[in-house]
Design a protein around this motif. Structure first.
Motif, PDB file in Angstrom:
ATOM      1  N   HIS A 105       0.825  -1.214   0.000  1.00 22.27           N
ATOM      2  CA  HIS A 105       0.000   0.000   0.000  1.00 22.27           C
ATOM      3  C   HIS A 105       0.852   1.253   0.000  1.00 22.27           C
ATOM      4  O   HIS A 105       2.062   1.201   0.248  1.00 22.27           O
ATOM      5  N   HIS A 152      -6.571  -1.503   3.579  1.00 28.02           N
ATOM      6  CA  HIS A 152      -6.176  -0.326   2.801  1.00 28.02           C
ATOM      7  C   HIS A 152      -5.172  -0.688   1.715  1.00 28.02           C
ATOM      8  O   HIS A 152      -4.266  -1.491   1.910  1.00 28.02           O
ATOM      9  N   HIS A 159       4.689   6.826   3.644  1.00 27.56           N
ATOM     10  CA  HIS A 159       5.505   5.625   3.435  1.00 27.56           C
ATOM     11  C   HIS A 159       4.917   4.753   2.327  1.00 27.56           C
ATOM     12  O   HIS A 159       3.749   4.894   1.954  1.00 27.56           O
ATOM     13  N   TYR A 219       8.841   0.243  10.561  1.00 27.22           N
ATOM     14  CA  TYR A 219       9.139   1.370   9.673  1.00 27.22           C
ATOM     15  C   TYR A 219      10.649   1.595   9.638  1.00 27.22           C
ATOM     16  O   TYR A 219      11.280   1.737  10.693  1.00 27.22           O
ATOM     17  N   GLU A 237       7.606   0.741   4.971  1.00 29.26           N
ATOM     18  CA  GLU A 237       7.013  -0.114   5.994  1.00 29.26           C
ATOM     19  C   GLU A 237       7.144  -1.578   5.597  1.00 29.26           C
ATOM     20  O   GLU A 237       6.785  -1.973   4.479  1.00 29.26           O
ATOM     21  N   ALA A 275      -1.335   2.910  10.172  1.00 26.55           N
ATOM     22  CA  ALA A 275      -1.132   1.708   9.364  1.00 26.55           C
ATOM     23  C   ALA A 275      -0.651   2.057   7.985  1.00 26.55           C
ATOM     24  O   ALA A 275      -0.939   3.104   7.470  1.00 26.55           O
TER      25      ALA A 275
HETATM   26 FE   LIG Z   1       1.217   1.480   6.244  1.00 25.19          FE
END
Ligand SMILES: [Fe+2]
Length: 307
Positions: free
Chosen positions: A162, A212, A229, A270, A281, A307
């Motif tokens: 993502h 997501h 990220h 991270y 991430e 997230a």
């Molecule tokens: Fe994330």
């Protein structure tokens, strides 16, 4: 005789995150990180541009590294569901008087024609495409498993997961609403700014069954159009924990984690690409979405990073 699915036209749709093109001031360091350490395959290199994919990705690339002075994101790529969707999206954007640019096939190697535009509000450069080559890996990297393009190597990132992008508090509502209304993203979880309850603090949206594919968060420093990220998916929680140990020993800068997200329940870590400085991430596990529409998250009370 035509079938119902032949006659049903859902309109243009986004299928998934496809590939992200990031600038890096030191492409060799970035290659050490993404290729040699995370385990991606460098599929092709043309001058100062490198194309990489993960071991479970069949497409030509999911990450493009471009050597350049500015460590910015050049494009966020999304693959659409059908070949005609690229043009159908372009027509819709034109009707909204959104400036678009046709990116000819092959501009990114292995990729077909794309339409490029800036997301109204956040100004992130999105590119939509359908065609992508599916080259075989070289014999010495090729996997015998049919779902894998290459053998698992390094820390074993298996696919791009993502994007998490930022917009100013004054623009985020427009951008978040626009991608939902026009690109088909469903808001799965959301949180509002505590002192401005009508302004989005964070929204987790997807076009797939993931919680997501795209997250949008408010940048409290009033910076618009930024990346927070990009995330790569690993197979298991233990892979993420192993990555934490390995990356610490390699002196890769670690931001937060490892830990477990309150929203989405995935394991996270991270870290920062030493070449570009972009936050990456490492992401494993997590729930899939069972909520067709968004629900207000109680994650604000958590200290867990977004997230
Ligand atoms: Fe994330």
């Amino acid at each position: 005789m035509s079938t119902l699915s032949d006659r049903y036209d859902p309109g243009p749709q986004i299928a998934q995150c496809g590939s992200i093109n990031i600038g890096t001031a030191d492409i060799e360091k970035s290659l050490w990180f993404f290729r040699d350490t995370l385990g991606m395959e460098e599929v092709e290199r043309v001058g100062d541009v490198s194309y990489l994919r993960c071991y479970q990705e069949l497409g030509h690339h999911s990450l493009v590294l471009t050597q350049q002075d500015e460590n910015v994101v050049n494009s966020y790529g999304f693959r659409v569901r059908r070949p005609q969707d690229v043009e159908l999206f372009a027509q819709e954007f034109a009707a909204q008087e959104i400036e678009t640019l046709e990116i000819p096939a092959g501009t990114e190697r292995g990729r077909g024609t794309a339409v490029r535009f800036l997301v109204p509000g956040s100004e992130h450069p999105f590119e939509l495409y359908y065609d992508i080559d599916k080259p075989q890996a070289p014999a010495d990297l090729r996997s015998k498993l049919p779902s894998n393009s290459s053998r698992r190597r390094g820390l074993g990132v298996r696919r791009l997961d993502h994007y998490n992008v930022q917009a100013t508090p004054g623009r985020i509502n427009q951008a978040e609403q626009w991608v939902r209304d026009n690109l088909g993203f469903k808001r799965r979880e959301f949180a509002m700014l505590p002192d401005h309850p009508t302004t989005v603090l964070a929204s987790w949206m997807s076009v797939t069954s993931q919680v997501h594919d795209l997250a949008m968060v408010a940048n409290q420093d009033e910076l618009n159009g930024r990346l927070h990220h990009l995330a790569f998916n690993l197979e298991s929680f233990s892979d993420a924990l192993t990555a934490a140990d390995v990356l610490a020993d390699l002196d890769v800068e670690i931001g937060v984690g490892p830990g477990k997200h309150g929203i989405g329940q995935a394991m996270y870590l991270y870290v920062f690409d030493p070449g570009s400085g972009h936050r990456v991430e490492i992401y494993a596990g997590g729930t899939t979405s069972s909520t067709p529409t968004g629900r207000r998250s109680n994650g604000l009370r958590s200290t867990s990073p977004r997230a």
